[in-house]
Write an enzyme that holds these catalytic residues in place. Structure first.
Site, PDB file in Angstrom:
ATOM      1  N   GLU A  91      -0.602  -2.364  15.815  1.00  0.00           N
ATOM      2  CA  GLU A  91       0.165  -1.838  14.678  1.00  0.00           C
ATOM      3  C   GLU A  91      -0.816  -1.563  13.534  1.00  0.00           C
ATOM      4  O   GLU A  91      -1.815  -2.271  13.374  1.00  0.00           O
ATOM      5  CB  GLU A  91       1.235  -2.873  14.306  1.00  0.00           C
ATOM      6  CG  GLU A  91       2.157  -2.486  13.155  1.00  0.00           C
ATOM      7  CD  GLU A  91       1.547  -2.715  11.795  1.00  0.00           C
ATOM      8  OE1 GLU A  91       1.829  -1.944  10.869  1.00  0.00           O
ATOM      9  OE2 GLU A  91       0.747  -3.670  11.676  1.00  0.00           O
ATOM     10  N   PHE A  92      -0.488  -0.589  12.685  1.00  0.00           N
ATOM     11  CA  PHE A  92      -1.439  -0.130  11.657  1.00  0.00           C
ATOM     12  C   PHE A  92      -1.962  -1.236  10.735  1.00  0.00           C
ATOM     13  O   PHE A  92      -3.180  -1.356  10.523  1.00  0.00           O
ATOM     14  CB  PHE A  92      -0.794   0.989  10.820  1.00  0.00           C
ATOM     15  CG  PHE A  92      -1.675   1.453   9.692  1.00  0.00           C
ATOM     16  CD1 PHE A  92      -2.713   2.344   9.904  1.00  0.00           C
ATOM     17  CD2 PHE A  92      -1.476   0.971   8.389  1.00  0.00           C
ATOM     18  CE1 PHE A  92      -3.547   2.747   8.864  1.00  0.00           C
ATOM     19  CE2 PHE A  92      -2.296   1.380   7.344  1.00  0.00           C
ATOM     20  CZ  PHE A  92      -3.334   2.277   7.585  1.00  0.00           C
ATOM     21  N   ASN A  93      -1.069  -2.044  10.145  1.00  0.00           N
ATOM     22  CA  ASN A  93      -1.523  -3.019   9.137  1.00  0.00           C
ATOM     23  C   ASN A  93      -2.505  -4.036   9.725  1.00  0.00           C
ATOM     24  O   ASN A  93      -3.417  -4.504   9.036  1.00  0.00           O
ATOM     25  CB  ASN A  93      -0.337  -3.779   8.534  1.00  0.00           C
ATOM     26  CG  ASN A  93       0.498  -2.907   7.621  1.00  0.00           C
ATOM     27  OD1 ASN A  93       0.027  -1.881   7.126  1.00  0.00           O
ATOM     28  ND2 ASN A  93       1.747  -3.302   7.405  1.00  0.00           N
TER      29      ASN A  93
ATOM     30  N   ASP B 291       0.846  -1.208   0.000  1.00  0.00           N
ATOM     31  CA  ASP B 291       0.000   0.000   0.000  1.00  0.00           C
ATOM     32  C   ASP B 291       0.878   1.254   0.000  1.00  0.00           C
ATOM     33  O   ASP B 291       0.880   2.005   0.963  1.00  0.00           O
ATOM     34  CB  ASP B 291      -0.960  -0.014   1.216  1.00  0.00           C
ATOM     35  CG  ASP B 291      -0.237  -0.017   2.560  1.00  0.00           C
ATOM     36  OD1 ASP B 291       0.946  -0.460   2.607  1.00  0.00           O
ATOM     37  OD2 ASP B 291      -0.825   0.430   3.555  1.00  0.00           O
TER      38      ASP B 291
ATOM     39  N   ASN C 161      -2.451   2.669   3.644  1.00  0.00           N
ATOM     40  CA  ASN C 161      -1.926   4.009   3.912  1.00  0.00           C
ATOM     41  C   ASN C 161      -2.778   5.090   3.255  1.00  0.00           C
ATOM     42  O   ASN C 161      -2.917   6.189   3.779  1.00  0.00           O
ATOM     43  CB  ASN C 161      -0.485   4.121   3.415  1.00  0.00           C
ATOM     44  CG  ASN C 161       0.486   3.369   4.299  1.00  0.00           C
ATOM     45  OD1 ASN C 161       0.310   3.322   5.511  1.00  0.00           O
ATOM     46  ND2 ASN C 161       1.505   2.772   3.698  1.00  0.00           N
TER      47      ASN C 161
ATOM     48  N   ASP D  54       6.796   1.094   1.768  1.00  0.00           N
ATOM     49  CA  ASP D  54       6.398   0.138   0.723  1.00  0.00           C
ATOM     50  C   ASP D  54       7.187   0.402  -0.558  1.00  0.00           C
ATOM     51  O   ASP D  54       7.551  -0.531  -1.281  1.00  0.00           O
ATOM     52  CB  ASP D  54       4.911   0.273   0.385  1.00  0.00           C
ATOM     53  CG  ASP D  54       4.006   0.051   1.585  1.00  0.00           C
ATOM     54  OD1 ASP D  54       3.530  -1.069   1.768  1.00  0.00           O
ATOM     55  OD2 ASP D  54       3.778   1.009   2.343  1.00  0.00           O
TER      56      ASP D  54
ATOM     57  N   THR E 290       2.839  -6.132   2.825  1.00  0.00           N
ATOM     58  CA  THR E 290       3.346  -4.993   3.588  1.00  0.00           C
ATOM     59  C   THR E 290       2.254  -3.942   3.814  1.00  0.00           C
ATOM     60  O   THR E 290       2.545  -2.778   4.083  1.00  0.00           O
ATOM     61  CB  THR E 290       4.564  -4.348   2.891  1.00  0.00           C
ATOM     62  OG1 THR E 290       4.154  -3.835   1.618  1.00  0.00           O
ATOM     63  CG2 THR E 290       5.702  -5.331   2.706  1.00  0.00           C
TER      64      THR E 290
ATOM     65  N   HIS F 240       9.742   0.095   7.797  1.00  0.00           N
ATOM     66  CA  HIS F 240       9.156  -1.203   8.153  1.00  0.00           C
ATOM     67  C   HIS F 240       9.154  -2.213   6.997  1.00  0.00           C
ATOM     68  O   HIS F 240       9.641  -3.333   7.117  1.00  0.00           O
ATOM     69  CB  HIS F 240       7.698  -1.012   8.582  1.00  0.00           C
ATOM     70  CG  HIS F 240       7.485   0.087   9.556  1.00  0.00           C
ATOM     71  ND1 HIS F 240       7.642  -0.067  10.901  1.00  0.00           N
ATOM     72  CD2 HIS F 240       7.109   1.391   9.386  1.00  0.00           C
ATOM     73  CE1 HIS F 240       7.366   1.059  11.535  1.00  0.00           C
ATOM     74  NE2 HIS F 240       7.045   1.964  10.633  1.00  0.00           N
ATOM     75  N   ASP F 241       8.523  -1.811   5.894  1.00  0.00           N
ATOM     76  CA  ASP F 241       8.212  -2.783   4.836  1.00  0.00           C
ATOM     77  C   ASP F 241       9.455  -3.316   4.127  1.00  0.00           C
ATOM     78  O   ASP F 241       9.486  -4.461   3.671  1.00  0.00           O
ATOM     79  CB  ASP F 241       7.253  -2.153   3.824  1.00  0.00           C
ATOM     80  CG  ASP F 241       5.941  -1.745   4.475  1.00  0.00           C
ATOM     81  OD1 ASP F 241       5.617  -2.299   5.553  1.00  0.00           O
ATOM     82  OD2 ASP F 241       5.253  -0.883   3.912  1.00  0.00           O
TER      83      ASP F 241
HETATM   84  C1  BDR Z   1       3.073  -0.131   8.516  1.00  0.00           C
HETATM   85  O1  BDR Z   1       2.011   0.805   8.340  1.00  0.00           O
HETATM   86  C2  BDR Z   1       2.231   1.562   7.182  1.00  0.00           C
HETATM   87  O2  BDR Z   1       2.004   2.919   7.450  1.00  0.00           O
HETATM   88  C3  BDR Z   1       3.635   1.287   6.728  1.00  0.00           C
HETATM   89  O3  BDR Z   1       3.697   1.327   5.314  1.00  0.00           O
HETATM   90  C4  BDR Z   1       3.913  -0.085   7.259  1.00  0.00           C
HETATM   91  O4  BDR Z   1       3.465  -1.084   6.367  1.00  0.00           O
HETATM   92  C5  BDR Z   1       3.824   0.207   9.782  1.00  0.00           C
HETATM   93  O5  BDR Z   1       2.966   0.142  10.893  1.00  0.00           O
HETATM   94 CA    CA Z   2       2.838  -0.562   4.123  1.00  0.00          CA
END
Ligand code: BDR
Ligand code: CA
Length: 309
Positions: free
Chosen positions: A163-165, A9, A38, A14, A123, A237-238
């Site tokens: 965590e966001f994902n 995303d 995102n 990413d 990711t 992160h990704d």
């Molecule tokens: C994840 O959330 C997104 O904002 C980043 O691309 C990453 O995949 C980190 O928490």
């Molecule tokens: Ca991501």
């Protein structure tokens, strides 16, 4: 080489993940698929195609889910801007868009390769991966493994627990962790060790190519976004998930049972990580705990250099 489907995303980190997958000599990038996360599906799909265009990456790109399995979509403009990839001027994409939906492309691609040879690297939110598994349950026995960026075993980034994902689509994440495929979790505990500091940025800039300048502009925006949260540099992160899929030596791991809280009062989206077997479940998820940072930066700089541009 590792055959990889990158489900993403974009998203600054990413974008880096795409570049590592496309430029690392150990990787055969089979396809890039997109998922709302995102930013909206339109924006992240445009961004994925723009990154492929600027990097000269010519693989199928397919658009995926516009939102989570059952919940309302959440986006992350605070980290990635209104475009999802704020900072550099994005080129008009010239790479095409595959006609298939992401989940369909994932299933067809895995079925058309030798069993046990294709690694899925998600990711973003896990919607497309869960949909692909629902579409073709045999997938769990056919992919080599799933190496995902998401979750954490300590604390979250979007809420104290999540965590966001994972928070973005907890039901999808629960299904992916429950699948009978090997899962590697590259969560925040690992990725917060991967802060793209000035030394790394300097090495990228020194490549002197337009692509390197593009990466530097991405990192400039991302650095400011993370500075606002008290980080000295942005966590990429990704990029770590792709690195883990390609290089067995770049991280260390511990086995755990991992599942996702979907009904918490305060903890929805938390990746409940049992290292000790307290829950009586087999410890089938490999959880990344330690990073060889120099090795990550070396392979990333080399990949960006190899892409030329
Ligand atoms: C994840 O959330 C997104 O904002 C980043 O691309 C990453 O995949 C980190 O928490
Ligand atoms: Ca991501």
């Amino acid at each position: 080489t590792e055959k990889i489907i990158l489900d993403c995303d974009p998203g600054h980190d990413d974008a880096l993940a795409i570049l590592l997958a496309a430029g690392d000599p150990r990787c055969e990038l089979l396809a890039v698929t997109t998922v709302a996360g995102n930013q909206t599906i339109d924006k992240v799909t445009r961004n994925a195609r723009a990154v492929c265009t600027i990097a000269g990456v010519d693989v199928p790109v397919a658009r995926g889910a516009a939102g989570p399995l059952v919940r309302e979509a959440i986006v992350a403009p605070d980290y990635h801007g209104e475009s999802g990839l704020d900072g550099p001027v994005l080129p008009t994409p010239t790479v095409g868009l595959d006609e298939r939906r992401a989940a369909e492309l994932i299933v067809e691609t895995v079925l058309s390769h030798e069993p046990g040879t294709v690694t899925l690297v998600p990711t973003g939110p896990l919607t497309n991966i869960a949909l692909a598994l629902a579409l073709e349950p045999r997938l769990a026995g056919l992919v080599k493994r799933v190496v995902l960026m998401g979750g954490s075993y300590t604390r979250g980034n979007r809420t104290p627990a999540a965590e966001f994902n994972i928070l973005a689509d907890p039901e999808a994440a629960e299904a992916v962790f429950a699948g009978s495929w090997p899962v590697t979790m590259v969560g925040l505990d690992l990725t917060h060790q991967a802060l793209a500091d000035d030394a790394f940025r300097g090495r990228v800039r020194a490549l002197g190519t337009p692509l390197a300048a593009f990466v530097d502009e991405l990192l400039e925006f991302f650095t400011a976004a993370y500075a606002a949260r008290g980080f000295p540099a942005p966590a990429v992160h990704d990029l770590c998930a792709v690195a883990a899929a390609l290089d067995p030596g770049v991280m260390t791991y511990r086995d755990a049972f991992v599942t996702v809280e979907t009904a918490g009062r305060w903890t929805t989206g938390m990746t409940v990580t049992d290292f000790d077997g307290d829950l009586g479940r087999p410890l089938t998820t490999s959880v990344a705990v330690g990073l060889d940072r120099d090795r990550l930066w070396d392979m990333t700089v080399a990949a960006i250099a190899a892409l030329g541009g």
